[in-house]
Structure formats: C-alpha cells, structure tokens
Design an enzyme around this catalytic site. Structure first.
Site, short mmCIF file in Angstrom:
data_model
loop_
_atom_site.label_atom_id
_atom_site.label_comp_id
_atom_site.label_asym_id
_atom_site.label_seq_id
_atom_site.Cartn_x
_atom_site.Cartn_y
_atom_site.Cartn_z
N SER A 1 0.87 -1.19 0.00
CA SER A 1 0.00 0.00 0.00
C SER A 1 0.90 1.23 0.00
CB SER A 1 -0.93 -0.02 1.22
OG SER A 1 -0.19 -0.16 2.41
N GLU B 1 1.26 5.59 0.83
CA GLU B 1 0.73 6.75 1.56
C GLU B 1 1.14 8.05 0.87
OE1 GLU B 1 1.06 6.53 5.85
OE2 GLU B 1 1.69 8.63 5.90
N ASP C 1 -1.09 14.86 16.68
CA ASP C 1 -0.36 15.82 17.52
C ASP C 1 -0.83 17.20 17.11
OD1 ASP C 1 1.60 14.04 18.77
OD2 ASP C 1 2.35 13.80 16.72
N PHE D 1 13.43 14.63 10.13
CA PHE D 1 12.13 14.00 10.31
C PHE D 1 12.24 12.83 11.30
CE2 PHE D 1 8.39 11.81 8.14
CZ PHE D 1 7.48 12.69 8.69
N HIS E 1 3.78 -1.07 3.70
CA HIS E 1 3.12 0.22 3.46
C HIS E 1 4.21 1.27 3.20
CE1 HIS E 1 -0.04 3.30 4.03
NE2 HIS E 1 0.85 3.99 4.72
P1 FAD Z 1 -1.97 6.95 20.52
O1 FAD Z 1 -2.13 5.52 20.13
O2 FAD Z 1 -3.11 7.57 21.27
O3 FAD Z 1 -0.63 7.04 21.39
C1 FAD Z 1 -0.06 8.30 21.69
C2 FAD Z 1 0.76 8.19 22.98
O4 FAD Z 1 -0.12 8.04 24.11
C3 FAD Z 1 1.71 7.00 23.04
O5 FAD Z 1 2.84 7.41 23.77
C4 FAD Z 1 0.92 5.94 23.82
O6 FAD Z 1 1.77 5.05 24.53
C5 FAD Z 1 0.09 6.80 24.77
N1 FAD Z 1 -1.25 6.24 25.01
C6 FAD Z 1 -2.08 5.70 24.08
N2 FAD Z 1 -3.27 5.34 24.64
C7 FAD Z 1 -3.19 5.68 25.95
C8 FAD Z 1 -4.10 5.57 27.04
N3 FAD Z 1 -5.31 5.06 26.88
N4 FAD Z 1 -3.68 6.03 28.26
C9 FAD Z 1 -2.44 6.56 28.43
N5 FAD Z 1 -1.53 6.69 27.41
C10 FAD Z 1 -1.90 6.25 26.19
N6 FAD Z 1 0.06 12.31 12.34
C11 FAD Z 1 -0.70 13.25 11.75
O7 FAD Z 1 -0.82 14.37 12.27
N7 FAD Z 1 -1.36 13.00 10.58
C12 FAD Z 1 -1.31 11.79 9.96
O8 FAD Z 1 -1.93 11.59 8.92
C13 FAD Z 1 -0.51 10.77 10.58
N8 FAD Z 1 -0.43 9.53 10.04
C14 FAD Z 1 0.29 8.56 10.67
C15 FAD Z 1 0.31 7.27 10.11
C16 FAD Z 1 1.06 6.26 10.72
C17 FAD Z 1 1.04 4.88 10.11
C18 FAD Z 1 1.81 6.54 11.90
C19 FAD Z 1 2.63 5.45 12.53
C20 FAD Z 1 1.77 7.81 12.45
C21 FAD Z 1 1.01 8.82 11.86
N9 FAD Z 1 0.94 10.11 12.41
C22 FAD Z 1 0.18 11.08 11.79
C23 FAD Z 1 1.67 10.45 13.64
C24 FAD Z 1 0.78 10.32 14.89
O9 FAD Z 1 -0.31 11.20 14.81
C25 FAD Z 1 1.63 10.65 16.12
O10 FAD Z 1 2.63 9.70 16.29
C26 FAD Z 1 0.85 10.86 17.42
O11 FAD Z 1 1.76 11.38 18.39
C27 FAD Z 1 0.27 9.61 18.03
O12 FAD Z 1 -0.84 9.16 17.38
P2 FAD Z 1 -1.38 7.67 17.74
O13 FAD Z 1 -2.65 7.49 17.01
O14 FAD Z 1 -0.33 6.68 17.55
O15 FAD Z 1 -1.67 7.89 19.32
#
Ligand code: FAD
Length: 275
Positions: free
Chosen positions: A7, A9, A100, A207, A257
């Site tokens: 896939s 991105e 973020d 990055f 991916h």
């Molecule tokens: P989460 O899974 O919520 O985790 C974030 C942090 O909080 C981690 O340290 C985790 O350990 C902690 N955490 C998670 N759940 C809990 C809980 N219930 N209680 C306490 N702590 C918790 N960013 C963008 O802005 N736009 C994008 O399009 C984008 N695409 C991405 C695609 C991929 C495949 C990846 C790997 C990253 C992408 N990111 C993107 C980056 C991402 O938004 C950041 O890494 C962000 O900081 C975390 O998002 P997450 O969904 O992984 O968060």
C-alpha cells in the site's frame, strides 16, 4: 514484485502543480495493483478538505483509498460529522490516530487517545469502516517505555482496530520484537511495516529525530559521506531499503506500506527489487 500486498501513503498537495503531479504518481503506483492508498491528515483539522479531495482523486484510479483522521482537538460531534461524510462518500477504510496538535494549540478535544477514537467509531458506525491504527516498533516518543507503549497499543486493538501500520524504522529486529510482544499479549491483527525510502539525508535526519525513528549510525555515516551527491544517496538508499524489505517479507511481514512523500520513483525501485 513482492509476493505480499503493498500500500502507498500520500499527503494532500498544497499547490495545483502538486495536485497534477500526484495524479501521475498515482497512476504509476496504481499499476502495481496495491491493496490501498492512504492520505495523511493535519491534526487539528488543518487539511480536512485537502485530505478528502486527495482521497477522492486517488480513488479514481480504482484503488481503495483511505483518509487518515485524528481525534486530538476535535469534539465528538465534529468527529461524527466527519465520519458520516466519509461514509456518505463511500469511504470504507480509515487510519485512526490521536495525532499531535501544532505547538501552542493545547490538547483540547473530547477524546484523548487513539483507542478512544477507535471505540467511538465502532460505537457510532459499527463495522462500516476497516480501521487501521499506528504502531511504534521503536517506541512512541511520548511513551515512558516499550512495555507501556505496547499496553497502550493493545488497547487500540481491543477497541476494534482491524490492522496496524508502523512508524518507519531501519532495523527489522525492532519490528520482529514488537510483533512478538504484541502476539504474546494475545493480539492477532496484521502489523504492517511502514517503509520510508531514503532519498535525501538532511530531511530524513530531521524528520527521524522528530518522530522518534532511529537512523542507525552506519546509515547516517554513509549518507553523510555522500554530501550533495544525490545519485549515490538514492542508490545506497534503494539497496538498504530493498534489503530490509526482503528481510521483513522473509520473516513473515503480512504486507508493506510505503511512505511515498508523493514520489513514485523510490518506492517503485524498491518494490521492483523484491521477490
Ligand atoms: P496513541 O495511540 O493515542 O498514542 C499516543 C501516545 O499516548 C503514546 O505514547 C501511547 O503510549 C500513549 N497512550 C495511548 N493510549 C493511551 C491511554 N489510553 N492512556 C495513556 N496513554 C496512552 N500524524 C498526523 O498528524 N497525521 C497523519 O496523517 C498521521 N499519520 C500517521 C500514520 C502512521 C502509520 C503513523 C505510525 C503515524 C502517523 N501520524 C500522523 C503520527 C501520529 O499522529 C503521532 O505519532 C501521534 O503522536 C500519536 O498518534 P497515535 O494514534 O499513535 O496515538
């Protein structure tokens, strides 16, 4: 061509020239018959329209195309509207993230973590969407430890994620170790390695520091030694990434991916090297 699905991105182009170029890149990559395309999202909603328009443009190639979406800074009502809009447009796959916020915007929003977003999507829309989530073999930058990050990853899976895509890495062992830990925690969903082709040293180093991906010393040193010689950087990058992808496939990765950065050449070169 690899024997497993792939896939690609993209990010929403900012200019009309970028939009036109994207269609050319889309067609080159669609020719490989990938499982899906995905399009990044500016957390806080900054690219909401651009993400959707890009998804719709990519989908015209006949390849399933998925928007990324983030919950940070958004209300439940805003997320519900956004999801309903996607559903109405026939979108069936999402990459669900916390995201973020740009610095200075605070946290805000009603959902704090991606597991809450996944739970919300399942509560409100049942099985209408295939949900991909993010995974971090080299540990999310804000997580205090690998084990805690894995516990948090497990929450997202238990909330109903179908599959996960990893942050990019240059060390296949980190991926294999992460998958073993996740399997030991009883999670069986596919964990798809996110692959970043190497084409530019300065941008990659900046990055990688920001997103917590480690650029190993031997790769850093070699890239540094090439200076402005971009042909050598590209040749070396293709070799390193192709070897790592082959190692991932041989070790059982279910799919790959590619973070294309809206360019076809580097991803195509790697894909064509794979068995
Ligand atoms: P989460 O899974 O919520 O985790 C974030 C942090 O909080 C981690 O340290 C985790 O350990 C902690 N955490 C998670 N759940 C809990 C809980 N219930 N209680 C306490 N702590 C918790 N960013 C963008 O802005 N736009 C994008 O399009 C984008 N695409 C991405 C695609 C991929 C495949 C990846 C790997 C990253 C992408 N990111 C993107 C980056 C991402 O938004 C950041 O890494 C962000 O900081 C975390 O998002 P997450 O969904 O992984 O968060």
């Amino acid at each position: 061509m690899p024997s497993i699905p792939i896939s690609f991105e993209f990010f929403p182009p900012k200019t009309p020239v970028g939009q036109e170029k994207l269609l050319v890149v889309r067609d080159k990559l669609a020719a490989l018959n990938p499982e899906f395309f995905s399009v990044t999202y500016g957390a806080g909603g900054s690219t909401q329209d651009g993400t959707l328009q890009t998804v719709l443009a990519l989908r015209e190639s006949g390849i399933d195309s998925a928007p990324h979406m983030s919950c940070i800074g958004a209300s439940r009502a805003e997320l519900r509207n956004q999801l309903q809009g996607y559903k109405d447009k026939g979108i069936r796959r999402l990459v669900a993230l916390r995201g973020d916020l740009p610095s200075g915007m605070g946290m805000g929003g009603e959902l704090r973590y991606a597991n809450e977003l996944v739970e919300f999507i399942r509560q409100e829309f049942g099985q209408d969407f295939i949900i991909e989530v993010a995974a971090y073999p080299e540990v999310h930058p804000q997580a205090p430890s690998l084990d805690i990050d894995i516990q948090n990853f497990v929450r997202k899976c238990q909330a109903g994620a179908d599959s996960a895509i990893t942050q990019y890495f240059f060390n296949a062992d980190a991926y294999f170790y992460f998958v073993d830990k996740v399997r030991a925690a009883g999670i069986e969903i596919p964990i798809i390695p996110g692959i970043m082709p190497i084409t530019n040293y300065t941008k990659l180093a900046r990055f990688s520091d920001a997103c917590g991906a480690e650029l190993p010393r031997w790769i850093r040193k070699q890239l540094e030694s090439y200076g402005d010689d971009s042909d050598s950087i590209i040749k070396f990058g293709e070799e390193v990434i192709s070897n790592m992808c082959q190692q991932l496939i041989d070790g059982g990765a279910p799919s790959l991916h590619f973070y294309t950065l809206n360019q076809a050449k580097a991803s195509l070169a790697v894909v064509n090297n794979l068995k």
